[in-house]
Design a protein around this motif. Sequence first.
Motif, PDB file in Angstrom:
ATOM      1  N   UNK A  20       0.828  -1.066  -0.039  1.00 28.17           N
ATOM      2  CA  UNK A  20       0.115  -0.027   0.124  1.00 28.17           C
ATOM      3  C   UNK A  20       1.126   1.154  -0.179  1.00 28.17           C
ATOM      4  N   UNK A  21       0.376   2.327  -0.692  1.00 27.11           N
ATOM      5  CA  UNK A  21       1.154   3.598  -0.723  1.00 27.11           C
ATOM      6  C   UNK A  21       1.091   4.225   0.626  1.00 27.11           C
ATOM      7  N   UNK A  22       0.205   4.059   1.343  1.00 31.16           N
ATOM      8  CA  UNK A  22       0.361   4.764   2.713  1.00 31.16           C
ATOM      9  C   UNK A  22       1.510   4.125   3.709  1.00 31.16           C
ATOM     10  N   UNK A  23       1.697   2.758   3.584  1.00 37.17           N
ATOM     11  CA  UNK A  23       2.772   2.069   4.282  1.00 37.17           C
ATOM     12  C   UNK A  23       4.015   2.463   3.841  1.00 37.17           C
ATOM     13  N   UNK A  24       3.963   2.773   2.468  1.00 37.70           N
ATOM     14  CA  UNK A  24       5.480   2.846   1.817  1.00 37.70           C
ATOM     15  C   UNK A  24       5.890   4.519   2.201  1.00 37.70           C
ATOM     16  N   UNK A  28       9.050   5.572   4.408  1.00 38.76           N
ATOM     17  CA  UNK A  28       9.571   6.794   3.849  1.00 38.76           C
ATOM     18  C   UNK A  28       9.761   8.096   5.094  1.00 38.76           C
ATOM     19  N   UNK A  29       8.813   8.409   5.496  1.00 42.61           N
ATOM     20  CA  UNK A  29       8.850   9.549   6.620  1.00 42.61           C
ATOM     21  C   UNK A  29       9.324   9.117   7.724  1.00 42.61           C
ATOM     22  N   UNK A 149      13.018  14.730  22.404  1.00 41.07           N
ATOM     23  CA  UNK A 149      12.501  15.540  21.343  1.00 41.07           C
ATOM     24  C   UNK A 149      12.544  15.162  20.077  1.00 41.07           C
ATOM     25  N   UNK A 150      13.588  14.295  19.791  1.00 43.60           N
ATOM     26  CA  UNK A 150      13.606  13.618  18.303  1.00 43.60           C
ATOM     27  C   UNK A 150      12.112  12.701  18.287  1.00 43.60           C
ATOM     28  N   UNK A 151      12.108  11.711  19.357  1.00 46.15           N
ATOM     29  CA  UNK A 151      10.966  11.060  19.378  1.00 46.15           C
ATOM     30  C   UNK A 151       9.542  11.748  19.128  1.00 46.15           C
ATOM     31  N   UNK A 152       9.400  12.792  19.900  1.00 54.21           N
ATOM     32  CA  UNK A 152       8.278  13.611  19.707  1.00 54.21           C
ATOM     33  C   UNK A 152       7.917  14.247  18.310  1.00 54.21           C
ATOM     34  N   UNK A 153       9.213  14.662  17.839  1.00 46.78           N
ATOM     35  CA  UNK A 153       8.988  15.450  16.438  1.00 46.78           C
ATOM     36  C   UNK A 153       8.959  14.065  15.413  1.00 46.78           C
ATOM     37  N   UNK A 154       9.394  12.988  15.568  1.00 46.27           N
ATOM     38  CA  UNK A 154       9.099  11.990  14.660  1.00 46.27           C
ATOM     39  C   UNK A 154       7.629  11.470  14.787  1.00 46.27           C
ATOM     40  N   UNK A 155       7.029  11.543  15.890  1.00 43.60           N
ATOM     41  CA  UNK A 155       5.783  11.105  16.288  1.00 43.60           C
ATOM     42  C   UNK A 155       4.798  12.155  15.347  1.00 43.60           C
ATOM     43  N   UNK A 156       5.030  13.497  15.711  1.00 47.23           N
ATOM     44  CA  UNK A 156       4.244  14.415  15.117  1.00 47.23           C
ATOM     45  C   UNK A 156       4.185  14.415  13.711  1.00 47.23           C
ATOM     46  N   UNK A 157       5.317  14.235  13.192  1.00 45.06           N
ATOM     47  CA  UNK A 157       5.652  14.393  11.753  1.00 45.06           C
ATOM     48  C   UNK A 157       4.909  13.220  11.307  1.00 45.06           C
ATOM     49  N   UNK A 158       4.869  11.741  11.809  1.00 41.94           N
ATOM     50  CA  UNK A 158       4.172  10.687  11.254  1.00 41.94           C
ATOM     51  C   UNK A 158       2.600  10.950  11.273  1.00 41.94           C
TER      52      UNK A 158
END
Length: 431
Positions: A20-24, A28-29, A149-158
């Motif tokens: 699925x495109x969403x999974x890819x 990627x993100x 802060x990296x974990x929070x930033x990754x979660x928010x970006x995801x």
Amino acid sequence: MSPAGRRVGLLGRLPRWTAALAWKAAVFITVMCCGLAALLGVLVHVSVTDQTVGEARGRALDRLTQAASAYQAGDRLPPGADIDPPGLPARLKELATDGRRGTMVGRNDPEPTMWAAGPADGGRTLAVRVDYAQGAHTIDALDRAIVWSSALAIGATLLVGAFAVTRVTRRLHGTAQVARRISAGDLDARVNDPRTKDPTRPQDEVAAVAGALDTMASTLQSKLLSEQRFTADVAHELRTPLTGLHAAAELLPPGRPTELVRDRVAALRTLTEDLLEISRLDARRERLELDSEPLAPLAERVVRASGTRTEVRVVRDARVETDRRRLERVLGNLVANAHRHGRGPVVLTVDGPVVTVRDHGDGYPAYLVAHGPQRFRTEGGAKGHGLGLTIALGQAEVLGAPLEFANAPDGGALATLTLPHMHRNGPIVAT
């Protein structure tokens, strides 16, 4: 196995949802966010560590200079300074023995310590200890802050990325569903993306695909409707002159020419009636007249009416709820096609709600097995217009009975019709 083969094998073992495109997009993100967070974290860590260690080294060297001045003056050494103190790193002692000064963070000390050492007389070493605990704690706290802060930033970006990608994939899924409906014959299906209706709104790629699909469906529908109207109009216009020709042929004197004329007029009348029936099927205006029918006697009546030598085998009879006239039309066309294009023996088998018609000829053409019958297409010099099986398939669709065409393993064409059959509580579709 080659690398390409290993990659194909690995992809074959992955779950279907991974395509699925969403999974890819999520992968990627995530990878990009992790890489960017790691890069920024390393840069900040290195910068702050260099600054903290540099400040500690500066203080240690300043204290070493003060201790060296006191030692040379014969004064008492300041606190933290000593000659050959225990715990002094061996590498730092070797550096001082060579007549050079240096600093080093102690590895084996109970608390983080910054050592500074220099040469003294007699080959001895003058060393100074500076508390480095505050600097070490600062670096540890910074590292923890970078990780969180990296974990929070990754979660928010995801979350934001998943929301954006899901909106796109939802529109793509809607477009794909409409395309499947069109391929199944629903030419009224449209995506109707609101972005394509308002030219002032920005058009993205998904809107462009949706607009192109709607335009294609409209064009295809217009062409098919034109062809259906043309077929119906031609068939209707031919009926009147053919009726006159038939009446005139009946008045001709007996003889071979008269038989030929009558035969050709009959063929034209049959073709015209077939075209009219196809035009009605294409318009999807057929209405069923359902009734309960025993299948075996109906099949025997069809064979008797065909006037052909067709064997009827009843493995298991069943009562079906169907339109008797349409079912007779389907079975009659299948039997006639088997005798016209195949070879005997032709066998009609009733096994519950499943009816098969099989001949022992060369079988159906490959295009027919793959794509179904196509009107006005025959192969191998066969006579006919390809309308009999087309009508059979159309009437079977009206009955809600799947009609499948295949070739038997030991040779011959095999048509299989599966009908809804009656149970005590009503009709169900046999499987």
